[in-house]
Design an enzyme around this catalytic site. Structure first.
Site, short mmCIF file in Angstrom:
data_model
loop_
_atom_site.label_atom_id
_atom_site.label_comp_id
_atom_site.label_asym_id
_atom_site.label_seq_id
_atom_site.Cartn_x
_atom_site.Cartn_y
_atom_site.Cartn_z
N ASP A 18 0.83 -1.21 0.00
CA ASP A 18 0.00 0.00 0.00
C ASP A 18 0.86 1.26 0.00
OD1 ASP A 18 -2.38 1.47 0.10
OD2 ASP A 18 -2.28 1.62 2.28
N ASN A 66 -10.44 -2.30 -6.12
CA ASN A 66 -9.57 -1.45 -6.94
C ASN A 66 -10.15 -1.13 -8.32
OD1 ASN A 66 -6.40 -2.79 -5.68
ND2 ASN A 66 -7.64 -1.09 -4.95
#
Length: 238
Positions: A18, A66
């Site tokens: 991340d 996503n």
């Protein structure tokens, strides 16, 4: 820092990769430049895991959520996945790394699906280290898909509903046959697991680190392993 020779490494480490977008923004770069940098970090960390004896590395590459990102960003991420799968096919004989994909691959392009299947099949015999890519993966989605597989087995008369145990259910998960991760690492400063391996990480040690993924170093991984060894893992006991 280097790991002490007295410290044994976890057999299975999972990482939420991340912070790529924030890394790029801080430098005035497009988000896909962050993903490219993050992919290079993955390559380096995977090599380091292999060198220190980690047997399983599972990384969160692309989540079911996503898809909400811009078409340009999603296309860039998929292009990077395709590039590194082709690279893995080229180099797997040298590196002896087994590749597995966790997630619902049906939403990927036919070309990317074929590359995933081809890489998994050609690397099946390798046992040095296994890298699990979570692609179009969500932990809740994985559990729902596993439940559907079990329900189909019941409907076909292969199983009975009251025969199900935790161990049985795990055979329907994407991670069937893979030991649960002892250590889950999330860089970027966020303090949540974001739907990553909720079943498998029930007893994992969680280490959150305030460093964006493209800046994550081998030393950062070693520090997370050192922190893991400072924990008292009782699994509900005294």
């Amino acid at each position: 820092m280097a790991l002490s020779e007295k410290i044994s490494v976890p057999r299975h480490i999972a990482i939420i990769m991340d912070g790529n977008g924030r890394w790029a923004k801080k430098r005035g770069l497009p988000r896909n430049a962050g993903h490219k940098a993050g992919a290079e970090t993955f390559r380096r960390i995977a090599d380091h895991c292999n060198s220190i004896g980690v047997k399983y590395l599972t990384v969160y590459a692309f989540s079911t959520e996503n898809w909400k990102r811009s078409e340009e960003e999603v296309s860039g991420i998929m292009g990077l996945l395709e590039y590194y799968l082709k690279e893995a096919l080229r180099d797997m004989e040298k590196n002896h790394i087994r590749f597995c994909a966790f997630g619902d691959l049906s939403r990927l392009s036919p070309k990317l699906q074929q590359l995933c299947r081809q890489t998994m099949e050609r690397s099946r015999a390798f046992t040095d280290v296994q890298v699990n890519f979570c692609i179009n993966y969500g932990g809740r989605d994985e559990i729902v898909r596993a439940a559907k597989r079990f329900a189909a087995a019941v409907a076909a008369g292969e199983r009975t509903a009251d025969s199900l145990t935790e161990a049985d259910f795990e055979t329907y998960l994407d991670s069937a046959g893979v030991p649960d991760p002892e250590l889950v690492i999330r860089p970027s400063g966020e303090l949540r697991t974001s739907n990553f391996l909720p079943w498998q990480s029930a007893y994992s040690e969680l280490v959150f680190m305030d460093v964006l993924w493209p800046d994550f170093t081998n030393d950062d991984l070693d520090k997370a392993i050192e922190e893991y060894h400072r924990r008292n893992r009782r699994f509900g006991g005294v």
